[in-house]
Design a protein around this motif. Sequence first.
Motif, PDB file in Angstrom:
ATOM      1  N   CYS A 116       7.835  25.007 110.105  1.00 41.58           N
ATOM      2  CA  CYS A 116       6.700  25.889 110.510  1.00 41.58           C
ATOM      3  C   CYS A 116       6.857  27.290 110.473  1.00 41.58           C
ATOM      4  O   CYS A 116       7.978  27.749 109.936  1.00 41.58           O
ATOM      5  CB  CYS A 116       6.396  25.362 111.981  1.00 41.58           C
ATOM      6  N   CYS A 160       9.763  20.433 113.480  1.00 38.27           N
ATOM      7  CA  CYS A 160      10.291  20.773 112.346  1.00 38.27           C
ATOM      8  C   CYS A 160      11.597  20.817 112.149  1.00 38.27           C
ATOM      9  O   CYS A 160      12.339  21.200 113.147  1.00 38.27           O
ATOM     10  CB  CYS A 160       9.490  21.647 111.480  1.00 38.27           C
ATOM     11  N   CYS A 163      13.146  24.220 113.497  1.00 36.36           N
ATOM     12  CA  CYS A 163      12.990  24.212 115.033  1.00 36.36           C
ATOM     13  C   CYS A 163      14.031  23.352 115.613  1.00 36.36           C
ATOM     14  O   CYS A 163      14.712  23.590 116.695  1.00 36.36           O
ATOM     15  CB  CYS A 163      11.599  23.774 115.522  1.00 36.36           C
TER      16      CYS A 163
HETATM   17 ZN   LIG Z   1       8.943  24.404 113.608  1.00 33.65          ZN
END
Ligand SMILES: [Zn+2]
Length: 320
Positions: A116, A160, A163
């Motif tokens: 992201c 993701c 993250c």
């Molecule tokens: Zn992310």
Amino acid sequence: MQQIRLKVLRNNPRDRSTYRDLCGLIDVSIITDNSYLHVGSGRERFEVNLNKLKEIYTKRKYIDINTIKELQLKAGYSDFVSTSKGIVIPGSSVKGNIRARLELSFHGFNGSVRSCFLRASHIVRANKGESGWRHQKVWSETVFEDRGFPCDYTKNNNVCLICDLFGTSGLKSLIGFSDFIGLNVKLEALDLPKVYAAAPSSEFNGKISFMNLKDYELGLILLGMGIVNSSIGRSVTLGRFKYKGLISDKKFGRIKYKINKIILNRFSSKLIINNLTFNPGSSIESEDLNTLCKELVNLSLKHFENEFKIVDEVSILDKL
Ligand SMILES: [Zn+2]
């Protein structure tokens, strides 16, 4: 131009409560590469030469407007970050730098994308010379990708890859960054822009801890530092004014990351790569380190083939 919404690939983050896979520490230097570096503290520095002031006062016994001029007071200069340990690049700045580079190095493939945009901000198209124009030239169409909202573990159970590694709201990072402490760094007060900047050939040293990583993910962290063929990376950008081109004939924000050592701690798995085996507790340096960096990066590039592109930001900027 309307962008098609990409599907961000998300999964349950891995367990953080036990050690598994690769755990350890990377000893890293950041070296300015023929360039000034400014990482702002958000404070202005006011400087007065006290010895000079005493000297003038002893002579004249008064202070007037001429005294002030003679003293060449320094006011209004944006200061470099410092702590009780001296001049530093905060760990959060280094983390943000590596994370943003990774977020932007992944790109859409078959309608999906691995990361992201949490650190890399959403932007609007800029014309030549406008704010953000150089940034867009470097990262090209990737910056306009529609990746929707960034991951938020307080609202959703899936995140993701980036993250999972670097953390997000409600999720602890697997990678920790110490402040990078300046080693004999000389700050110069520049007049345009009015900042205290670390002079070319300054060196900062810090530690990056990691836990529960796969070998290709350790390689990904290295890629985020611009490391490819050896333990010293290519020139990458960091800090303020990095997209400004020359200011008063000075370049800003070009640095190189240099890996000094990779240490596997005692909770780590063995690291086996080609015909090299590194046991928990081992410290990897010199020639082995060069080979290891190269092999880890290759594993990562292979794992993320078609999804990840190395962008040589400095050479693109130098051609603009
Ligand atoms: Zn992310």
